[in-house]
Design a protein around this motif. Structure first.
Motif, PDB file in Angstrom:
ATOM      1  N   SER A  57       0.866  -1.185   0.000  1.00 50.52           N
ATOM      2  CA  SER A  57       0.000   0.000   0.000  1.00 50.52           C
ATOM      3  C   SER A  57       0.897   1.228   0.000  1.00 50.52           C
ATOM      4  O   SER A  57       1.188   1.800   1.058  1.00 50.52           O
ATOM      5  CB  SER A  57      -0.910   0.016   1.237  1.00 50.52           C
ATOM      6  OG  SER A  57      -1.755  -1.095   1.240  1.00 50.52           O
ATOM      7  N   PRO A  58       1.382   1.630  -1.182  1.00 54.98           N
ATOM      8  CA  PRO A  58       2.349   2.729  -1.242  1.00 54.98           C
ATOM      9  C   PRO A  58       1.829   4.004  -0.571  1.00 54.98           C
ATOM     10  O   PRO A  58       0.642   4.328  -0.629  1.00 54.98           O
ATOM     11  CB  PRO A  58       2.557   2.943  -2.738  1.00 54.98           C
ATOM     12  CG  PRO A  58       2.150   1.656  -3.370  1.00 54.98           C
ATOM     13  CD  PRO A  58       1.056   1.104  -2.500  1.00 54.98           C
ATOM     14  N   ASN A  59       2.737   4.690   0.072  1.00 52.82           N
ATOM     15  CA  ASN A  59       2.454   5.926   0.781  1.00 52.82           C
ATOM     16  C   ASN A  59       3.590   6.889   0.419  1.00 52.82           C
ATOM     17  O   ASN A  59       4.739   6.473   0.368  1.00 52.82           O
ATOM     18  CB  ASN A  59       2.444   5.619   2.288  1.00 52.82           C
ATOM     19  CG  ASN A  59       2.202   6.816   3.158  1.00 52.82           C
ATOM     20  OD1 ASN A  59       2.658   7.925   2.886  1.00 52.82           O
ATOM     21  ND2 ASN A  59       1.489   6.589   4.237  1.00 52.82           N
ATOM     22  N   PRO A  60       3.304   8.154   0.185  1.00 55.51           N
ATOM     23  CA  PRO A  60       4.377   9.098  -0.157  1.00 55.51           C
ATOM     24  C   PRO A  60       5.497   9.165   0.886  1.00 55.51           C
ATOM     25  O   PRO A  60       6.621   9.513   0.557  1.00 55.51           O
ATOM     26  CB  PRO A  60       3.660  10.450  -0.263  1.00 55.51           C
ATOM     27  CG  PRO A  60       2.230  10.123  -0.505  1.00 55.51           C
ATOM     28  CD  PRO A  60       1.975   8.799   0.150  1.00 55.51           C
ATOM     29  N   GLU A  61       5.195   8.793   2.144  1.00 55.24           N
ATOM     30  CA  GLU A  61       6.218   8.792   3.186  1.00 55.24           C
ATOM     31  C   GLU A  61       7.163   7.602   3.096  1.00 55.24           C
ATOM     32  O   GLU A  61       8.225   7.608   3.697  1.00 55.24           O
ATOM     33  CB  GLU A  61       5.560   8.787   4.570  1.00 55.24           C
ATOM     34  CG  GLU A  61       4.790  10.040   4.889  1.00 55.24           C
ATOM     35  CD  GLU A  61       4.170   9.957   6.273  1.00 55.24           C
ATOM     36  OE1 GLU A  61       3.394   8.999   6.531  1.00 55.24           O
ATOM     37  OE2 GLU A  61       4.485  10.840   7.087  1.00 55.24           O
ATOM     38  N   SER A  89      11.024   1.781   6.634  1.00 59.11           N
ATOM     39  CA  SER A  89      10.134   2.297   5.586  1.00 59.11           C
ATOM     40  C   SER A  89       9.971   3.809   5.613  1.00 59.11           C
ATOM     41  O   SER A  89       9.464   4.401   4.674  1.00 59.11           O
ATOM     42  CB  SER A  89       8.751   1.650   5.708  1.00 59.11           C
ATOM     43  OG  SER A  89       8.840   0.264   5.487  1.00 59.11           O
ATOM     44  N   PHE A  90      10.411   4.432   6.702  1.00 61.92           N
ATOM     45  CA  PHE A  90      10.292   5.883   6.836  1.00 61.92           C
ATOM     46  C   PHE A  90      11.652   6.560   6.889  1.00 61.92           C
ATOM     47  O   PHE A  90      11.780   7.715   7.296  1.00 61.92           O
ATOM     48  CB  PHE A  90       9.441   6.212   8.069  1.00 61.92           C
ATOM     49  CG  PHE A  90       8.097   5.558   7.991  1.00 61.92           C
ATOM     50  CD1 PHE A  90       7.100   6.100   7.192  1.00 61.92           C
ATOM     51  CD2 PHE A  90       7.848   4.366   8.649  1.00 61.92           C
ATOM     52  CE1 PHE A  90       5.871   5.470   7.060  1.00 61.92           C
ATOM     53  CE2 PHE A  90       6.626   3.731   8.537  1.00 61.92           C
ATOM     54  CZ  PHE A  90       5.635   4.281   7.739  1.00 61.92           C
ATOM     55  N   GLY A  91      12.698   5.838   6.473  1.00 61.32           N
ATOM     56  CA  GLY A  91      14.031   6.397   6.366  1.00 61.32           C
ATOM     57  C   GLY A  91      14.804   6.476   7.667  1.00 61.32           C
ATOM     58  O   GLY A  91      15.891   7.046   7.707  1.00 61.32           O
ATOM     59  N   GLN A 127       6.727   9.846  15.289  1.00 61.56           N
ATOM     60  CA  GLN A 127       5.387   9.673  14.720  1.00 61.56           C
ATOM     61  C   GLN A 127       5.195   8.310  14.054  1.00 61.56           C
ATOM     62  O   GLN A 127       4.078   7.930  13.736  1.00 61.56           O
ATOM     63  CB  GLN A 127       5.038  10.807  13.740  1.00 61.56           C
ATOM     64  CG  GLN A 127       5.797  10.767  12.432  1.00 61.56           C
ATOM     65  CD  GLN A 127       7.059  11.608  12.436  1.00 61.56           C
ATOM     66  OE1 GLN A 127       7.698  11.790  13.467  1.00 61.56           O
ATOM     67  NE2 GLN A 127       7.418  12.139  11.272  1.00 61.56           N
ATOM     68  N   TYR A 128       6.283   7.544  13.843  1.00 55.10           N
ATOM     69  CA  TYR A 128       6.177   6.230  13.197  1.00 55.10           C
ATOM     70  C   TYR A 128       6.248   5.074  14.193  1.00 55.10           C
ATOM     71  O   TYR A 128       6.245   3.914  13.806  1.00 55.10           O
ATOM     72  CB  TYR A 128       7.278   6.078  12.140  1.00 55.10           C
ATOM     73  CG  TYR A 128       7.237   7.187  11.132  1.00 55.10           C
ATOM     74  CD1 TYR A 128       6.151   7.345  10.281  1.00 55.10           C
ATOM     75  CD2 TYR A 128       8.273   8.122  11.053  1.00 55.10           C
ATOM     76  CE1 TYR A 128       6.092   8.385   9.368  1.00 55.10           C
ATOM     77  CE2 TYR A 128       8.223   9.160  10.138  1.00 55.10           C
ATOM     78  CZ  TYR A 128       7.135   9.284   9.309  1.00 55.10           C
ATOM     79  OH  TYR A 128       7.083  10.314   8.404  1.00 55.10           O
ATOM     80  N   ARG A 129       6.311   5.394  15.475  1.00 58.32           N
ATOM     81  CA  ARG A 129       6.449   4.373  16.516  1.00 58.32           C
ATOM     82  C   ARG A 129       5.350   3.320  16.444  1.00 58.32           C
ATOM     83  O   ARG A 129       5.589   2.134  16.652  1.00 58.32           O
ATOM     84  CB  ARG A 129       6.453   5.044  17.883  1.00 58.32           C
ATOM     85  CG  ARG A 129       6.803   4.084  18.994  1.00 58.32           C
ATOM     86  CD  ARG A 129       6.825   4.773  20.309  1.00 58.32           C
ATOM     87  NE  ARG A 129       5.543   4.450  20.950  1.00 58.32           N
ATOM     88  CZ  ARG A 129       5.115   4.984  22.035  1.00 58.32           C
ATOM     89  NH1 ARG A 129       5.814   5.906  22.638  1.00 58.32           N
ATOM     90  NH2 ARG A 129       3.958   4.626  22.546  1.00 58.32           N
ATOM     91  N   ASP A 130       4.133   3.728  16.124  1.00 55.85           N
ATOM     92  CA  ASP A 130       3.009   2.793  16.103  1.00 55.85           C
ATOM     93  C   ASP A 130       2.822   2.088  14.759  1.00 55.85           C
ATOM     94  O   ASP A 130       1.821   1.392  14.566  1.00 55.85           O
ATOM     95  CB  ASP A 130       1.722   3.529  16.491  1.00 55.85           C
ATOM     96  CG  ASP A 130       1.767   4.024  17.925  1.00 55.85           C
ATOM     97  OD1 ASP A 130       2.431   3.368  18.758  1.00 55.85           O
ATOM     98  OD2 ASP A 130       1.144   5.063  18.217  1.00 55.85           O
TER      99      ASP A 130
END
Length: 175
Positions: A57-61, A89-91, A127-130
Motif C-alpha cells: 500500500s504505497p504511501n508518499p512517506e 520504511s520511513f528512512g 510519529q512512526y512508533r506505532d
C-alpha cells in the motif's frame, strides 16, 4: 535519562556483532574444528544487502531504499543467527537481531530454501512508533518469512515484512 537513537543504534550493533563473535568463540572452545561435525562447525557466514523494496500500500512517506547490511551465520543443522542494520520504511536508522531456521523442502532443487527468522526490531520512533505492533518500549518483536535460492557462494531472497511489503536481497557466503 534519555538515550539518543544514535547511541542505542551503536549499542545494538555492538551487541549484534558481540553475539556473532561469541557464537564463533563458543564453537572454537567446544572443540569445533574443520574435522568435526558439531552444529557450530563448518557453518557459513553470509553478508547480504537489499536490492529492491516495494510496499503493498504505497504511501508518499515510504522509502523504498533500505540500505540493508545483514550478517548471518548458517549452522549445519539449519539454524541461523543474524543481525541487520538498515533504513526502515520511513528512512529511520533501524536494527534487527534474530534467530532463525531454514529448510530445503524441495527434492528437485536443494538450492531453494524457506527461511523464518524471529527477533527484536528497533528504530521505529516518533510519529512512526506505532507503525509496527508492540513497539511501546522502542523495541518490538518481529517475524520475517522468506524464500530464497542459494548456491555455494551466492544467495538471493524475497523477504516479506509483515503485511506491509517485500524486499529482494542478494548475499555472498564466505567460510
Amino acid at each position: 535519562m534519555k538515550v539518543s537513537s544514535k547511541t542505542l543504534s551503536v549499542k545494538l550493533l555492538a551487541a549484534m556483532f558481540g553475539l556473532s563473535a561469541g557464537l564463533a568463540v563458543q564453537a572454537q572452545s567446544t572443540g569445533a574444528s574443520p574435522n568435526t561435525t558439531g552444529p557450530w562447525s563448518n557453518g557459513r557466514w553470509m553478508l547480504q544487502t537489499s536490492l529492491y523494496t516495494t510496499h503493498f500500500s504505497p504511501n508518499p512517506e515510504h522509502v523504498n531504499r533500505q540500505n540493508l547490511i545483514n550478517l548471518e551465520y548458517w549452522r549445519q543443522d539449519q539454524w541461523l543467527v543474524g543481525g541487520a542494520i538498515f533504513r526502515n520504511s520511513f528512512g529511520q536508522p533501524s536494527q534487527y537481531i534474530y534467530l532463525g531456521k531454514y529448510w530445503r523442502p524441495f527434492d528437485f532443487s536443494q538450492n531453494i530454501h524457506l527461511k523464518l527468522t524471529g527477533g527484536l526490531l528497533h528504530g521505529y520512533k516518533d510519529q512512526y512508533r506505532d507503525k509496527i505492533p508492540f513497539n511501546q518500549a522502542g523495541v518490538a518483536p518481529a517475524i520475517l518469512p522468506s524464500i530464497g535460492y542459494s548456491t555455494k557462494r551466492l544467495n538471493a531472497e524475497m523477504i516479506l515484512f509483515g503485511t506491509s511489503g517485500l524486499m529482494l536481497t542478494a548475499g555472498v557466503f564466505f567460510d
